[in-house]
Design an enzyme around this catalytic site. Sequence first.
Site, mmCIF file in Angstrom:
data_model
loop_
_atom_site.group_PDB
_atom_site.id
_atom_site.type_symbol
_atom_site.label_atom_id
_atom_site.label_comp_id
_atom_site.label_asym_id
_atom_site.label_seq_id
_atom_site.Cartn_x
_atom_site.Cartn_y
_atom_site.Cartn_z
ATOM 1 N N SER A 144 -46.354 -9.641 22.779
ATOM 2 C CA SER A 144 -46.571 -10.579 23.880
ATOM 3 C C SER A 144 -45.871 -10.100 25.145
ATOM 4 C CB SER A 144 -46.063 -11.974 23.500
ATOM 5 O OG SER A 144 -44.660 -11.924 23.320
ATOM 6 N N CYS A 177 -15.795 -3.113 11.673
ATOM 7 C CA CYS A 177 -15.338 -1.757 11.283
ATOM 8 C C CYS A 177 -16.471 -0.736 11.240
ATOM 9 C CB CYS A 177 -14.632 -1.803 9.927
ATOM 10 S SG CYS A 177 -15.747 -2.033 8.525
ATOM 11 N N HIS A 201 -35.418 -2.920 17.979
ATOM 12 C CA HIS A 201 -34.675 -4.151 17.681
ATOM 13 C C HIS A 201 -33.989 -4.106 16.317
ATOM 14 C CE1 HIS A 201 -37.279 -6.548 20.800
ATOM 15 N NE2 HIS A 201 -36.360 -5.795 21.360
ATOM 16 N N VAL A 249 -38.827 -5.369 12.963
ATOM 17 C CA VAL A 249 -37.665 -5.061 12.133
ATOM 18 C C VAL A 249 -38.080 -4.988 10.660
ATOM 19 C CG1 VAL A 249 -36.027 -6.090 13.767
ATOM 20 C CG2 VAL A 249 -37.075 -7.550 12.010
HETATM 21 P P1 OAD Z 1 -44.699 -12.109 19.646
HETATM 22 O O1 OAD Z 1 -44.779 -13.045 18.500
HETATM 23 O O2 OAD Z 1 -44.031 -12.584 20.888
HETATM 24 O O3 OAD Z 1 -46.151 -11.637 20.055
HETATM 25 C C1 OAD Z 1 -47.101 -11.246 19.112
HETATM 26 C C2 OAD Z 1 -48.326 -10.725 19.835
HETATM 27 O O4 OAD Z 1 -49.212 -10.234 18.858
HETATM 28 C C3 OAD Z 1 -49.089 -11.766 20.654
HETATM 29 O O5 OAD Z 1 -49.383 -11.236 21.937
HETATM 30 C C4 OAD Z 1 -50.374 -11.984 19.845
HETATM 31 O O6 OAD Z 1 -51.499 -12.272 20.669
HETATM 32 C C5 OAD Z 1 -50.530 -10.631 19.188
HETATM 33 N N1 OAD Z 1 -51.299 -10.635 17.927
HETATM 34 C C6 OAD Z 1 -51.457 -11.625 17.012
HETATM 35 N N2 OAD Z 1 -52.220 -11.204 15.997
HETATM 36 C C7 OAD Z 1 -52.563 -9.918 16.259
HETATM 37 C C8 OAD Z 1 -53.339 -8.943 15.583
HETATM 38 N N3 OAD Z 1 -53.933 -9.198 14.410
HETATM 39 N N4 OAD Z 1 -53.470 -7.720 16.165
HETATM 40 C C9 OAD Z 1 -52.881 -7.448 17.347
HETATM 41 N N5 OAD Z 1 -52.138 -8.326 18.015
HETATM 42 C C10 OAD Z 1 -51.969 -9.551 17.483
HETATM 43 O O7 OAD Z 1 -44.028 -10.762 19.083
HETATM 44 P P2 OAD Z 1 -43.289 -9.592 19.872
HETATM 45 O O8 OAD Z 1 -43.929 -9.334 21.180
HETATM 46 O O9 OAD Z 1 -43.145 -8.481 18.935
HETATM 47 O O10 OAD Z 1 -37.005 -9.973 18.924
HETATM 48 O O11 OAD Z 1 -41.868 -10.249 20.118
HETATM 49 C C11 OAD Z 1 -40.871 -9.505 20.731
HETATM 50 C C12 OAD Z 1 -39.514 -9.867 20.190
HETATM 51 O O12 OAD Z 1 -39.310 -11.286 20.275
HETATM 52 C C13 OAD Z 1 -39.343 -9.577 18.713
HETATM 53 O O13 OAD Z 1 -39.008 -8.235 18.457
HETATM 54 C C14 OAD Z 1 -38.212 -10.481 18.353
HETATM 55 C C15 OAD Z 1 -38.664 -11.746 19.063
HETATM 56 O O14 OAD Z 1 -37.648 -12.614 19.401
HETATM 57 C C16 OAD Z 1 -35.912 -9.788 18.176
HETATM 58 O O15 OAD Z 1 -35.873 -10.060 17.004
HETATM 59 C C17 OAD Z 1 -34.755 -9.226 18.931
#
Ligand code: OAD
Length: 260
Positions: free
Chosen positions: A193, A132, A121, A105
């Site tokens: 993740s 509204c 998201h 976001v």
């Molecule tokens: P997460 O915080 O769950 O996962 C982050 C991922 O990034 C993990 O698998 C890490 O291993 C990986 N990671 C960390 N550093 C990295 C790097 N330098 N390069 C590549 N990968 C790296 O984040 P999301 O999967 O995005 O939802 O989480 C999904 C949703 O959960 C988000 O959009 C949010 C949250 O609740 C809402 O806000 C609706």
Amino acid sequence: MDSPFWDLVTIWLARASGVMVLTGAGISAESGVPTFRGKDGLWNRFRPEELATLEALQRDPERVWTWYRWRRKKVLQAQPNPAHRALVTLEQWKQPHFLLVTQNVDGLHQRAGSQAVVEFHGNLFEDVCLQCGFHRRIESVASEDSAVPYCPRCGHLLKPGVVMFGEPIPEQALHHVIEFIPRTDILLVIGTSAQVYPAAAIPRWVKDHGGKVVEVNPEQTPVTEMADAFLRGPAGKLVPKLVQDAMKKQQVPHERTFSG
Ligand code: OAD
């Protein structure tokens, strides 16, 4: 880069006509934006049900808005990193057969220059009124600003433009993705993740339609097992190299057979 399949992935990417990319918080980690899960993740320090649900917003708007303003400030201090920028190059190469679906976001893809972005998201830099339909863009956050915002049109409590837990994915966003799936030859899954649905289902949808799935992440995830290739490492290092190497593959002329 230490993957036996690196070269193969660059060939897949070079040959693909339809390319989809799914990104998560990990792609912005190297810009200094905290991820959600993992050691330093936000959901390790804060409880999502107290901050990221409509019930929480109604129960304690001041607390919820303080948290979202803090996140806005953090993102405004951050800059797009080489992985964001490499996806701009990839888009320019593959457009119009390119779609970037982000769960983030933070708007960093757009700030880097990406155009075909689907915000699955929502966006942190919007205020929306569920009563509204009023909405407005937020360009900056004043440090003294701590008031809870109310709708200038109808007076209802405003909500940040992000999808909260339990809320549906914006219809248009889901529609764009579903429409692009049959045209996806390769999906790059970067820095997620893969625990939050329906975004986490996208790799399966692509595979079911015959597309390849390539994952870039320092850690294994539920996608790893189904992926055609897993490239272990940080996005800021791997994604620019992947795009660069794939572009070189496209430039290599086909070997000629000797014709005398
Ligand atoms: P997460 O915080 O769950 O996962 C982050 C991922 O990034 C993990 O698998 C890490 O291993 C990986 N990671 C960390 N550093 C990295 C790097 N330098 N390069 C590549 N990968 C790296 O984040 P999301 O999967 O995005 O939802 O989480 C999904 C949703 O959960 C988000 O959009 C949010 C949250 O609740 C809402 O806000 C609706």
